[in-house]
Design a protein around this motif. Structure first.
Motif, PDB file in Angstrom:
ATOM      1  N   GLU A  94     -38.915  26.351  -4.743  1.00  9.61           N
ATOM      2  CA  GLU A  94     -38.824  25.026  -4.155  1.00  9.61           C
ATOM      3  C   GLU A  94     -38.533  25.182  -2.672  1.00  9.61           C
ATOM      4  OE1 GLU A  94     -35.980  21.173  -4.812  1.00  9.61           O
ATOM      5  OE2 GLU A  94     -36.681  22.220  -6.595  1.00  9.61           O
ATOM      6  N   TYR A  95     -39.302  24.475  -1.848  1.00 10.70           N
ATOM      7  CA  TYR A  95     -39.132  24.527  -0.403  1.00 10.70           C
ATOM      8  C   TYR A  95     -38.939  23.125   0.142  1.00 10.70           C
ATOM      9  CZ  TYR A  95     -41.382  29.147  -0.758  1.00 10.70           C
ATOM     10  OH  TYR A  95     -41.697  30.434  -1.081  1.00 10.70           O
ATOM     11  N   GLN A  96     -38.235  23.021   1.249  1.00  8.75           N
ATOM     12  CA  GLN A  96     -38.125  21.739   1.934  1.00  8.75           C
ATOM     13  C   GLN A  96     -39.381  21.554   2.775  1.00  8.75           C
ATOM     14  OE1 GLN A  96     -34.717  21.323   4.503  1.00  8.75           O
ATOM     15  NE2 GLN A  96     -35.465  19.394   5.335  1.00  8.75           N
ATOM     16  N   MET A 133     -44.836  10.171  -0.452  1.00  3.91           N
ATOM     17  CA  MET A 133     -43.397  10.330  -0.240  1.00  3.91           C
ATOM     18  C   MET A 133     -43.070  10.702   1.206  1.00  3.91           C
ATOM     19  SD  MET A 133     -42.260  12.336  -3.696  1.00  3.91           S
ATOM     20  CE  MET A 133     -40.597  12.665  -3.132  1.00  3.91           C
ATOM     21  N   PHE A 134     -43.805  11.688   1.724  1.00  2.00           N
ATOM     22  CA  PHE A 134     -43.423  12.266   3.018  1.00  2.00           C
ATOM     23  C   PHE A 134     -43.951  11.434   4.189  1.00  2.00           C
ATOM     24  CE2 PHE A 134     -43.785  15.315   6.553  1.00  2.00           C
ATOM     25  CZ  PHE A 134     -42.470  15.761   6.597  1.00  2.00           C
ATOM     26  N   LYS A 139     -39.642  10.049   3.172  1.00  2.57           N
ATOM     27  CA  LYS A 139     -38.499  10.593   2.426  1.00  2.57           C
ATOM     28  C   LYS A 139     -38.409  12.092   2.675  1.00  2.57           C
ATOM     29  CE  LYS A 139     -38.463   7.283  -1.382  1.00  2.57           C
ATOM     30  NZ  LYS A 139     -38.920   7.012  -2.741  1.00  2.57           N
ATOM     31  N   ASP A 140     -37.166  12.622   2.582  1.00  4.39           N
ATOM     32  CA  ASP A 140     -37.013  14.078   2.590  1.00  4.39           C
ATOM     33  C   ASP A 140     -37.637  14.568   1.294  1.00  4.39           C
ATOM     34  OD1 ASP A 140     -35.656  14.056   4.970  1.00  4.39           O
ATOM     35  OD2 ASP A 140     -33.672  14.084   4.044  1.00  4.39           O
ATOM     36  N   GLU A 159     -38.213  14.097  -4.331  1.00  7.80           N
ATOM     37  CA  GLU A 159     -37.315  13.719  -3.250  1.00  7.80           C
ATOM     38  C   GLU A 159     -36.192  14.751  -3.164  1.00  7.80           C
ATOM     39  OE1 GLU A 159     -34.956   9.775  -1.621  1.00  7.80           O
ATOM     40  OE2 GLU A 159     -36.285   9.613  -3.353  1.00  7.80           O
ATOM     41  N   ALA A 160     -35.908  15.192  -1.941  1.00  2.00           N
ATOM     42  CA  ALA A 160     -34.861  16.181  -1.725  1.00  2.00           C
ATOM     43  C   ALA A 160     -33.512  15.531  -1.980  1.00  2.00           C
ATOM     44  CB  ALA A 160     -34.927  16.709  -0.303  1.00  2.00           C
TER      45      ALA A 160
END
Length: 164
Positions: A94-96, A133-134, A139-140, A159-160
């Motif tokens: 998982e990456y941001q 989303m982004f 959203k993060d 969503e982060a």
């Protein structure tokens, strides 16, 4: 001369690409549904398998039905249950998500703070979710990248978690 050879062999070993361990062998009879297997050189997830007994002196055969984890294409294979088949080493990370480039690549934050910019936005519902989303909702977003046999693709976006 012998010293020179030993050094050369050691050097070759050290420079071996990580790609050498992209798969490992497993006896066909030990494979399981929802596990992974390589069919026709592609990393796949097993969706169905059946074993058939053959004639008096024949070997049991395993019929595998699997879906390519990157293309979604259905592949089938028939193999004696005693034979080894390759199983891909599959990893999920998982990456941001930092950015989506104009040419459709994800800019992802690595653990060391550097960025990974070589994964394309997929052209499916995952890609649509990333964009929604982004870009639209701002959203993060965290993106889950699946890696196997030198290939990578985004398989999920979420969503982060809020920090703090």
């Amino acid at each position: 001369m012998a010293d020179n050879d030993a050094q050369h062999e050691q050097h070759t070993f050290e420079s071996t690409d990580a790609g050498a361990s992209t798969t490992y062998p497993m006896q066909c009879s030990a494979l399981r549904k929802n596990g992974h297997v390589v069919i026709k050189g592609r990393p796949c997830k097993i969706v169905d398998m059946s074993t058939s007994k053959t004639g008096k002196h024949g070997h049991a055969k395993v019929h595998l039905v699997a879906i390519d984890i990157f293309t979604g294409k259905k592949l089938e294979d028939l193999s004696p249950s005693t034979h080894n088949m390759d199983v891909p080493n599959v990893s999920r990370r998982e990456y941001q998500l930092l950015d989506v480039t104009d040419d459709g690549f994800l800019s992802l934050m690595l653990d060391d703070g550097s960025t990974k910019d070589d994964v394309k936005v997929p052209e499916n519902e995952v890609g649509e979710r990333i964009n929604k989303m982004f870009i639209e909702e701002q959203k993060d977003t965290n993106v889950i990248i699946l890696t196997a046999m030198g290939e990578e693709c985004a398989i999920e976006a979420k969503e982060a978690p809020k920090s703090g």
